[in-house]
Design a protein around this motif. Structure first.
Motif, mmCIF file in Angstrom:
data_model
loop_
_atom_site.group_PDB
_atom_site.id
_atom_site.type_symbol
_atom_site.label_atom_id
_atom_site.label_comp_id
_atom_site.label_asym_id
_atom_site.label_seq_id
_atom_site.Cartn_x
_atom_site.Cartn_y
_atom_site.Cartn_z
ATOM 1 N N THR A 116 -12.270 -2.207 -16.038
ATOM 2 C CA THR A 116 -12.968 -3.166 -16.901
ATOM 3 C C THR A 116 -12.138 -4.416 -17.177
ATOM 4 O OG1 THR A 116 -12.158 -2.098 -18.939
ATOM 5 C CG2 THR A 116 -14.270 -1.338 -18.055
ATOM 6 N N ASN A 117 -10.872 -4.399 -16.733
ATOM 7 C CA ASN A 117 -10.009 -5.567 -16.952
ATOM 8 C C ASN A 117 -10.143 -6.620 -15.871
ATOM 9 O OD1 ASN A 117 -9.084 -3.805 -18.942
ATOM 10 N ND2 ASN A 117 -7.010 -4.604 -18.836
ATOM 11 N N TYR A 118 -10.966 -6.356 -14.860
ATOM 12 C CA TYR A 118 -11.206 -7.362 -13.825
ATOM 13 C C TYR A 118 -12.672 -7.320 -13.430
ATOM 14 C CZ TYR A 118 -10.595 -3.305 -10.698
ATOM 15 O OH TYR A 118 -10.696 -2.079 -10.088
ATOM 16 N N PHE A 119 -13.088 -8.317 -12.683
ATOM 17 C CA PHE A 119 -14.484 -8.406 -12.262
ATOM 18 C C PHE A 119 -14.540 -9.031 -10.871
ATOM 19 C CE2 PHE A 119 -13.364 -12.378 -14.252
ATOM 20 C CZ PHE A 119 -14.010 -13.358 -13.512
ATOM 21 N N GLU A 120 -15.655 -8.829 -10.221
ATOM 22 C CA GLU A 120 -15.839 -9.420 -8.894
ATOM 23 C C GLU A 120 -16.523 -10.773 -9.054
ATOM 24 O OE1 GLU A 120 -18.508 -8.319 -5.167
ATOM 25 O OE2 GLU A 120 -16.774 -6.971 -5.320
ATOM 26 N N GLY A 121 -15.771 -11.824 -8.792
ATOM 27 C CA GLY A 121 -16.303 -13.169 -8.881
ATOM 28 C C GLY A 121 -17.021 -13.554 -7.609
ATOM 29 N N PRO A 122 -17.407 -14.830 -7.497
ATOM 30 C CA PRO A 122 -18.052 -15.302 -6.265
ATOM 31 C C PRO A 122 -17.150 -15.055 -5.054
ATOM 32 C CG PRO A 122 -18.259 -16.923 -8.018
ATOM 33 C CD PRO A 122 -17.317 -15.881 -8.514
ATOM 34 N N SER A 123 -17.758 -14.947 -3.904
ATOM 35 C CA SER A 123 -17.033 -14.724 -2.646
ATOM 36 C C SER A 123 -16.231 -13.426 -2.667
ATOM 37 C CB SER A 123 -16.101 -15.903 -2.328
ATOM 38 O OG SER A 123 -16.821 -17.115 -2.298
ATOM 39 N N LYS A 124 -16.696 -12.458 -3.486
ATOM 40 C CA LYS A 124 -16.051 -11.149 -3.564
ATOM 41 C C LYS A 124 -14.573 -11.246 -3.928
ATOM 42 C CE LYS A 124 -19.310 -8.917 -0.391
ATOM 43 N NZ LYS A 124 -19.484 -8.109 0.832
ATOM 44 N N THR A 125 -14.250 -12.202 -4.804
ATOM 45 C CA THR A 125 -12.886 -12.376 -5.278
ATOM 46 C C THR A 125 -12.707 -11.601 -6.573
ATOM 47 O OG1 THR A 125 -12.862 -14.618 -4.354
ATOM 48 C CG2 THR A 125 -11.119 -14.064 -5.917
ATOM 49 N N SER A 126 -11.819 -10.619 -6.584
ATOM 50 C CA SER A 126 -11.575 -9.831 -7.792
ATOM 51 C C SER A 126 -10.619 -10.590 -8.705
ATOM 52 C CB SER A 126 -10.992 -8.463 -7.437
ATOM 53 O OG SER A 126 -11.944 -7.678 -6.743
ATOM 54 N N LEU A 127 -11.096 -10.932 -9.901
ATOM 55 C CA LEU A 127 -10.322 -11.746 -10.828
ATOM 56 C C LEU A 127 -10.073 -10.988 -12.128
ATOM 57 C CD1 LEU A 127 -12.199 -15.154 -10.385
ATOM 58 C CD2 LEU A 127 -10.005 -14.482 -9.386
ATOM 59 N N LEU A 128 -8.903 -11.223 -12.708
ATOM 60 C CA LEU A 128 -8.535 -10.599 -13.969
ATOM 61 C C LEU A 128 -9.181 -11.354 -15.125
ATOM 62 C CD1 LEU A 128 -4.791 -10.150 -13.068
ATOM 63 C CD2 LEU A 128 -6.473 -8.305 -13.254
ATOM 64 N N LYS A 129 -9.520 -10.621 -16.169
ATOM 65 C CA LYS A 129 -10.181 -11.246 -17.318
ATOM 66 C C LYS A 129 -9.195 -11.861 -18.302
ATOM 67 C CE LYS A 129 -14.168 -8.120 -17.145
ATOM 68 N NZ LYS A 129 -14.941 -7.083 -17.870
ATOM 69 N N THR A 130 -7.975 -11.347 -18.342
ATOM 70 C CA THR A 130 -6.993 -11.877 -19.289
ATOM 71 C C THR A 130 -5.621 -11.963 -18.646
ATOM 72 O OG1 THR A 130 -6.440 -9.691 -20.184
ATOM 73 C CG2 THR A 130 -8.192 -10.905 -21.294
ATOM 74 N N ALA A 131 -4.784 -12.814 -19.233
ATOM 75 C CA ALA A 131 -3.369 -12.908 -18.866
ATOM 76 C C ALA A 131 -2.596 -13.232 -20.128
ATOM 77 C CB ALA A 131 -3.136 -13.989 -17.810
ATOM 78 N N VAL A 132 -1.477 -12.535 -20.346
ATOM 79 C CA VAL A 132 -0.672 -12.739 -21.541
ATOM 80 C C VAL A 132 0.743 -13.139 -21.146
ATOM 81 C CG1 VAL A 132 -0.154 -10.248 -21.644
ATOM 82 C CG2 VAL A 132 0.165 -11.680 -23.683
#
Length: 436
Positions: A31-47
């Motif tokens: 749940t900390n990442y998602f599949e963005g456009p072009s099947k790019t897995s991106l993180l939801k947060t960075a600290v």
């Protein structure tokens, strides 16, 4: 949504430093990442963690500097200095070199864009923008100092006209958006609508935001935002039953006789509403009704919660990227953890908003809220320059390790080194000798 962002030769940052939202090969915490456009897995947060003056805030200020240049440089006057030109001053080789920013992001059209620029005190040295309409890199435009701008096949709109109007200290994307160039508007709108950047939240910022949310509560009382902000503030153990806004009596405004009428009108409009909080009123240990308080009578933590709660709900509702420094100030760590978790929860973040923030609160490392590729560290090297690295890059660190304890002990780096020998010597110089 942001894919990556890099900075070079800006304040304490000397060499190119990059933070990435691309998910690494680490497993777990889906749940900390998602599949963005072009099947790019991106993180939801960075600290970001690190000692004072290590470059955390500088990195976040770079986001603000880039946002400012894109949205405002079209209005720069001839020969006007470019305000974000703040090169690294602790190395003579960098003092007069360009500041460089590079950002890779998805616009509202779900197409990936790359913007890279380098600038001196009064002129843009290089500005390039690429996009990926079919997953393949394609040039939109390329601007190099003292050369004609090169345009790609995907660029649609006025070219030579804008090029003739463009001043050396203005960004082409800023000038083109001012002239409604269609092919650059999705990228331009990302900086105005897709990001919310607060590199620091001082009292002035909080006051402005409080007025903004007072207006929204008063004028959008039944909106989803108002209901959610009410529910959030009331849920977090503040003792508040409801939050509302009340119109200020115009008679309470006192102006000097010589003040212009248009300025009086603006002040009245800016301060038109005050926020009220409702608390339960008791009689014989039973709730009898409610008592209204001005928000200024609330604790510092509650006022901060109102502001950061509004910012977070704004970003969640629109799927924006939120960049903020030390938003946890005046908040209990449990509340901070809950607010961070709103970004990781698909129910509260269905539009995949992203959060990047800096903090000193190491309890968040113990909460299990972050993957190791979401945790970043800053520290100064022996030459006074910022270095940035991810926890996932440190060999031997596993998800089950006590990251808070390891960080506090210095095992992960990015902690202050206190050398107080000279200080203790100075403190003892004037201590009187004991007499018998």
């Amino acid at each position: 949504m942001i894919v990556r962002f890099s900075v070079q030769n800006f304040r304490s940052i000397k060499e190119r430093m990059e933070i990435s939202f691309k998910k690494t090969g680490l497993k777990g915490m889906p749940t900390n990442y998602f599949e963005g456009p072009s099947k790019t897995s991106l993180l939801k947060t960075a600290v970001l963690y690190g000692p004072n003056a290590s470059g955390k805030s500088t990195f976040l200020k770079a986001f603000k500097a880039l946002e400012y240049l894109v949205l405002s440089s079209a209005g720069f006057k001839p020969d006007q200095a470019i305000p974000p030109y703040e090169p690294h001053l602790l190395d003579t080789a960098f003092r007069e070199q360009p500041v460089e920013f590079r950002i890779e992001f998805f616009g509202g059209d779900h197409i990936k864009y790359e913007l890279e620029l380098a600038f001196l005190e009064k002129e843009i040295v290089r500005e390039e923008m690429y996009y990926y309409p079919n997953g393949v890199q394609s040039l939109l435009y390329q601007r190099v100092q003292d050369k004609d701008i090169k345009f790609g096949d995907g660029f649609r709109g006025a070219k030579k006209t804008i090029e003739r109007l463009l001043l050396p200290n203005q960004l082409f994307i800023s000038k083109a958006a001012e002239n409604n160039v269609e092919s650059l508007l999705p990228a331009y709108r990302f900086f105005g609508q897709g990001m919310m950047v607060f590199p620091f939240l001082n009292e002035n910022h909080e006051s402005n935001l409080t007025r903004l949310y007072a207006r929204r509560l008063a004028e959008e009382g039944e909106s989803g935002f108002s209901r959610k902000l009410n529910a959030l503030i009331c849920a977090l153990d503040t003792g508040i039953l409801a939050v509302s806004a009340k119109e200020v009596d115009e008679k309470s405004f006192k102006f000097p006789d010589h003040m212009p009428e248009d300025l009086k009108k603006k002040i009245k409009d800016d301060f038109k509403y005050d926020i009220r909080t409702a608390h339960p009123l008791f009689e014989n240990n039973k709730i009898k009704g409610k008592e209204l308080f001005d928000v200024e009578e609330e604790s510092t933590g509650t006022k901060s919660l109102l502001v950061i709660g509004g910012i977070i709900l704004d970003s969640l509702e629109a799927g924006r990227v939120l960049v903020v420094d030390e938003f946890e100030k005046n908040l209990h760590p449990s509340i901070t953890n809950y607010l961070i978790g709103l970004f990781h929860n698909p129910l509260t973040n269905p539009k995949n908003a992203q959060l990047i923030f800096a903090t000193h609160d190491i309890t968040q490392l113990a909460s299990g809220e972050f993957r190791r590729d979401q945790i970043w560290f800053t520290e100064k090297n022996e030459f006074g320059a910022t270095e940035l690295y991810a926890c996932s890059e440190i060999k031997g660190v596993r998800s089950e390790n006590p990251l808070d304890k390891w960080y506090a002990s210095g095992k992960l780096g990015a902690t202050p080194i206190i050398n107080d020998v000279d200080f203790l010597i100075e403190m003892q110089e004037n201590v009187p000798e004991e007499t018998e």
